[in-house]
Write a protein that holds these residues in place. Sequence first.
Motif, PDB file in Angstrom:
ATOM      1  N   VAL A 406       0.940  -1.048  -0.017  1.00 28.64           N
ATOM      2  CA  VAL A 406      -0.028  -0.106   0.034  1.00 28.64           C
ATOM      3  C   VAL A 406       0.756   1.218  -0.020  1.00 28.64           C
ATOM      4  N   PRO A 407       2.039   1.506   0.899  1.00 27.61           N
ATOM      5  CA  PRO A 407       2.779   2.711   0.834  1.00 27.61           C
ATOM      6  C   PRO A 407       3.425   2.712  -0.629  1.00 27.61           C
ATOM      7  N   ALA A 408       3.654   1.611  -1.337  1.00 30.00           N
ATOM      8  CA  ALA A 408       4.265   1.613  -2.521  1.00 30.00           C
ATOM      9  C   ALA A 408       3.377   2.125  -3.647  1.00 30.00           C
ATOM     10  N   VAL A 409       2.095   1.841  -3.575  1.00 33.28           N
ATOM     11  CA  VAL A 409       1.071   2.141  -4.513  1.00 33.28           C
ATOM     12  C   VAL A 409       0.887   3.857  -4.250  1.00 33.28           C
ATOM     13  N   LEU A 410       0.575   4.101  -3.151  1.00 38.29           N
ATOM     14  CA  LEU A 410       0.454   5.518  -2.671  1.00 38.29           C
ATOM     15  C   LEU A 410       1.465   6.453  -3.393  1.00 38.29           C
ATOM     16  N   GLY A 411       2.675   6.043  -3.166  1.00 35.53           N
ATOM     17  CA  GLY A 411       3.852   6.438  -3.760  1.00 35.53           C
ATOM     18  C   GLY A 411       3.791   6.716  -5.486  1.00 35.53           C
ATOM     19  N   ILE A 412       3.380   5.531  -6.051  1.00 38.20           N
ATOM     20  CA  ILE A 412       3.085   5.481  -7.376  1.00 38.20           C
ATOM     21  C   ILE A 412       2.120   6.619  -7.890  1.00 38.20           C
ATOM     22  N   ALA A 413       0.956   6.801  -7.046  1.00 39.03           N
ATOM     23  CA  ALA A 413       0.010   7.691  -7.602  1.00 39.03           C
ATOM     24  C   ALA A 413       0.294   9.014  -7.336  1.00 39.03           C
ATOM     25  N   LEU A 414       1.199   9.163  -6.420  1.00 40.05           N
ATOM     26  CA  LEU A 414       1.582  10.602  -6.070  1.00 40.05           C
ATOM     27  C   LEU A 414       2.696  10.860  -7.318  1.00 40.05           C
ATOM     28  N   ILE A 415       3.465   9.967  -7.679  1.00 40.17           N
ATOM     29  CA  ILE A 415       4.287  10.296  -8.886  1.00 40.17           C
ATOM     30  C   ILE A 415       3.696  10.465  -9.862  1.00 40.17           C
ATOM     31  N   ALA A 434      -4.076   9.360 -11.353  1.00 45.02           N
ATOM     32  CA  ALA A 434      -3.731   8.854 -10.267  1.00 45.02           C
ATOM     33  C   ALA A 434      -4.803   8.143  -9.477  1.00 45.02           C
ATOM     34  N   VAL A 435      -6.022   8.628  -9.794  1.00 40.55           N
ATOM     35  CA  VAL A 435      -7.063   7.717  -9.182  1.00 40.55           C
ATOM     36  C   VAL A 435      -7.191   6.515  -9.544  1.00 40.55           C
ATOM     37  N   ALA A 436      -6.939   6.220 -11.061  1.00 42.99           N
ATOM     38  CA  ALA A 436      -6.978   4.810 -11.538  1.00 42.99           C
ATOM     39  C   ALA A 436      -5.739   3.932 -11.002  1.00 42.99           C
ATOM     40  N   VAL A 437      -4.696   4.648 -10.689  1.00 44.31           N
ATOM     41  CA  VAL A 437      -3.493   4.015  -9.999  1.00 44.31           C
ATOM     42  C   VAL A 437      -3.907   3.339  -8.683  1.00 44.31           C
ATOM     43  N   LEU A 438      -4.593   4.361  -7.727  1.00 43.71           N
ATOM     44  CA  LEU A 438      -5.075   3.848  -6.551  1.00 43.71           C
ATOM     45  C   LEU A 438      -6.230   2.733  -6.689  1.00 43.71           C
ATOM     46  N   VAL A 439      -7.034   2.930  -7.665  1.00 45.25           N
ATOM     47  CA  VAL A 439      -8.114   1.914  -7.662  1.00 45.25           C
ATOM     48  C   VAL A 439      -7.790   0.551  -7.989  1.00 45.25           C
ATOM     49  N   ILE A 440      -6.882   0.380  -9.046  1.00 42.69           N
ATOM     50  CA  ILE A 440      -6.536  -0.816  -9.893  1.00 42.69           C
ATOM     51  C   ILE A 440      -5.758  -1.529  -8.845  1.00 42.69           C
ATOM     52  N   ALA A 441      -4.855  -1.044  -8.106  1.00 38.66           N
ATOM     53  CA  ALA A 441      -3.903  -1.790  -7.166  1.00 38.66           C
ATOM     54  C   ALA A 441      -4.789  -2.695  -6.252  1.00 38.66           C
ATOM     55  N   CYS A 442      -4.456  -3.972  -6.195  1.00 41.41           N
ATOM     56  CA  CYS A 442      -5.368  -4.717  -5.458  1.00 41.41           C
ATOM     57  C   CYS A 442      -4.366  -5.944  -4.406  1.00 41.41           C
ATOM     58  N   PRO A 443      -4.512  -5.597  -3.279  1.00 42.07           N
ATOM     59  CA  PRO A 443      -3.545  -6.407  -2.364  1.00 42.07           C
ATOM     60  C   PRO A 443      -4.586  -7.489  -1.822  1.00 42.07           C
ATOM     61  N   PHE A 745       1.010 -15.819  -9.472  1.00 42.49           N
ATOM     62  CA  PHE A 745       1.380 -15.348 -10.629  1.00 42.49           C
ATOM     63  C   PHE A 745       0.383 -14.423 -11.231  1.00 42.49           C
ATOM     64  N   TRP A 746      -0.819 -14.541 -11.185  1.00 40.76           N
ATOM     65  CA  TRP A 746      -1.900 -13.769 -12.035  1.00 40.76           C
ATOM     66  C   TRP A 746      -2.132 -12.505 -10.671  1.00 40.76           C
ATOM     67  N   ALA A 747      -2.023 -12.888  -9.622  1.00 43.14           N
ATOM     68  CA  ALA A 747      -2.049 -11.661  -8.634  1.00 43.14           C
ATOM     69  C   ALA A 747      -1.061 -10.766  -8.610  1.00 43.14           C
ATOM     70  N   PHE A 748       0.322 -11.240  -8.980  1.00 39.66           N
ATOM     71  CA  PHE A 748       1.405 -10.446  -9.248  1.00 39.66           C
ATOM     72  C   PHE A 748       1.385  -9.755 -10.457  1.00 39.66           C
ATOM     73  N   ALA A 749       1.087 -10.573 -11.514  1.00 37.49           N
ATOM     74  CA  ALA A 749       0.959 -10.022 -13.044  1.00 37.49           C
ATOM     75  C   ALA A 749      -0.039  -9.085 -13.136  1.00 37.49           C
ATOM     76  N   TYR A 750      -1.101  -9.325 -12.460  1.00 36.44           N
ATOM     77  CA  TYR A 750      -2.354  -8.274 -12.421  1.00 36.44           C
ATOM     78  C   TYR A 750      -2.002  -6.714 -12.103  1.00 36.44           C
ATOM     79  N   ASN A 751      -1.034  -6.778 -11.165  1.00 39.39           N
ATOM     80  CA  ASN A 751      -0.791  -5.422 -10.395  1.00 39.39           C
ATOM     81  C   ASN A 751       0.409  -4.906 -11.246  1.00 39.39           C
ATOM     82  N   MET A 752       1.395  -5.642 -11.748  1.00 36.58           N
ATOM     83  CA  MET A 752       2.687  -5.551 -12.511  1.00 36.58           C
ATOM     84  C   MET A 752       2.164  -4.871 -13.901  1.00 36.58           C
TER      85      MET A 752
END
Length: 791
Positions: A406-415, A434-443, A745-752
């Motif tokens: 989550v901290p990493a995703v918040l950082g990417i959204a800010l960037i 930035a909203v799209a980045v926040l929303v698509i990230a799924c832990p 694999f799909w969980a990591f690939a989806y976010n990657m």
Amino acid sequence: MSAIQTFNLPIGGMTCASCAGRVERALRQLPEVSTASVNLASEQARIEAPADSLTKLLDTIKAAGYDVPSERVELVIKSMTCASCVGRIERALAKQPGVLEVSVNLATERAQLKVTQGTDSSSLVRAVTQAGYTATLVTEQADQHSSAENSLRRERVLLIIALVLAAPLVLPMLLMPLGVHWMIPAWAQFVIATPVQFILGARFYRAAWKALRAGAGNMDQLVAIGTSAGYGLSVYQWYVTPAGQAPHLYFEASAVIIALIMLGKYMESRAKRQTTSAIRALQALRPEQALRLKNGEEQLVALSELVLGDQVVVKPGERFPVDGKVIEGQSHADEALISGESVPQAKQPGDSITAGAINGEGRLLVETTALGAETVLAKIIRLVEDAQAAKAPIQKLVDKVSQVFVPAVLGIALITLIGWLIAGVGLQIALLNAVAVLVIACPCALGLATPTAIMAGTGVAARHGILIKDAEALEVAHKVKIVAFDKTGTLTAGTPQVAYLQAIDGDTENLLQLAGSLQRGSEHPLAKAVLDACAQQGIEPPQITSSHALSGRGIAGEMGERSLALGNRRMLEEHDLSPADLANKAEALEAEGRTLSWLIEQKPQPRVLGLFAFGDTLKPGAKEAVSRLQALDIETHLISGDNRGSVDKVARELAIDSTHANVLPADKAAIINDLKRHGVVAMVGDGINDAPALASADVGIVMGGGTDVAMHAAGITLMRGDPRLVAAALDISDRTFNKIRQNLFWAFAYNMVGIPLAALGYLNPMVAGAAMALSSVSVVANALLLKRWKP
């Protein structure tokens, strides 16, 4: 160094003041320990040491020759949404005094803890509450099934409301490709979107605030920040747009994202319930009442009123309420859901029955031998629950990733926001990306990948009579390259049978009839084998006049004027009789490890009538079991305490790769340890004298035979004594682990893939929200495919 903490540890095994002194001195020698005092009366040690030194304290107490008694505590945890939640709760519980081990499962919403005896459970509940979640002790859950159903029903109602409110907001977008240009007024969009955002979406704000207050991140924060940004931007645009002009609003994005995530969560909850269907099916097998026979009267009573020794009447078609022994009546019992045995088993006086099985056509009177938690069914349920709650070793990687996710995703959204602003696209586009980045990230998908596969795999295995003790056994079993079998009771029936008989005059039927007459009424295993052979051939042995045992030799009896005897070679020597034409055959049978008995006539004319050879017979399916393993390129070994002849004979019949004969039970473990140098080893035994070998193997597989599932030395218990289930157990392990790998694999690939696409502006927030919801559901659905598995 971590903060100093006071540990109050119970000490087991102390008998006198010198014991307390020994423990105290051992603890004080540790440089980490500030103070240590041991009280013999209360059997407790009070220690001041750094909070992270508990393991060292326990090791020191153990090295001094004592132990710290422990117990298991299970909590039901609500409000978890992703892998980050799991990590936060585990860290909060691990810090509590007395907690030795902790494992939190997102899919089952349970926390399994090993704590020192006497640990205050309320402090564990408070720790979870302070971390931002709700927890209750499992013992306080009056009706978990009903509670889960009510929760799912409420979730469904809220979802329908969200979808109904979001539909008119998204309708203009759907009509646009058809050439219909229509827009809901801004005030109407505001009125519809506001309750979705702040009433239906309140769950995300609450969970996000709790996580923030606990100094951690979770999925709810990403959703709350993302949708609030879209909603806030819409309000701002509506406010600054001059009257008469159409403002660029994004109310529909925020409302649809919340509705889609709620849809995903609802589908996920329904799917997760399917992963626990095996447990619910087993729990449903337990009747709530029993028909007790007391003083000749039948009384319908609650199970809690029964005691050991009570007699219970079970009518045709009813489930057995207790474990017991049949004392009257004949019937068949369907044990399919308990042992996986599809064929109903015949039951008559003296036979054991298992609670939960279905009685067939006859009325049975059963004497109670086990109740409640001690029944086979209760042990099965406990074993499956423990396996589903446990973490696979591969989960450690996921836990590490989730801590920084989550901290990493918040950082990417800010960037993303800053980057698009620098690119000069304006605040609206930058904020939406930035909203799209926040929303698509799924832990969530990361947190569900492993536990859902384990739950589905262990559940379907249990339905087919394969009980997997823990996730570690499941993960290791798919790597097995060598399977070592015990012989007696594992590949063979374990009871002697007539393997060969030959009459001097060629009349084997008469030979069997005479031997059966001598053995009538005897309880000796060889006598039972003779009588079983008579029954199989439809021979009814006639009564004999009298009979008596010949100590160390056999049995003798009179049949009219004839005197007969059945016994070993010593008996032949005493009568000075020769095996004659049977000598060579007898020698060959003895070389195979067979037990020989000779039938002789003592009067009127001493002579040899024939030869019986007894041996253990192969279990049905033993040959197929070995060939299946060899087809999987798995090396097979036979380890037995029997003589070389009998071991080699079984190995030849089954085409086993290697044999080890005349092995004492204590030496089996040494052979297993030697085999482990050549690959991952599974040991298969009947659990009687194989415990050291089962414990030494990478995976212990015990033949439970449907009677004892508490073989803790083994990682896998086969409820039926069918050796073919060994290959099936390895197969479900392999398939389950493949599902774990696919899910991760799909969980990591989806976010990657998804996060960079969102950051680069290729995904709008609504598509990102749909993808986020779909990712969790797809992981659970993929795991549920395991439910179609059959041995």
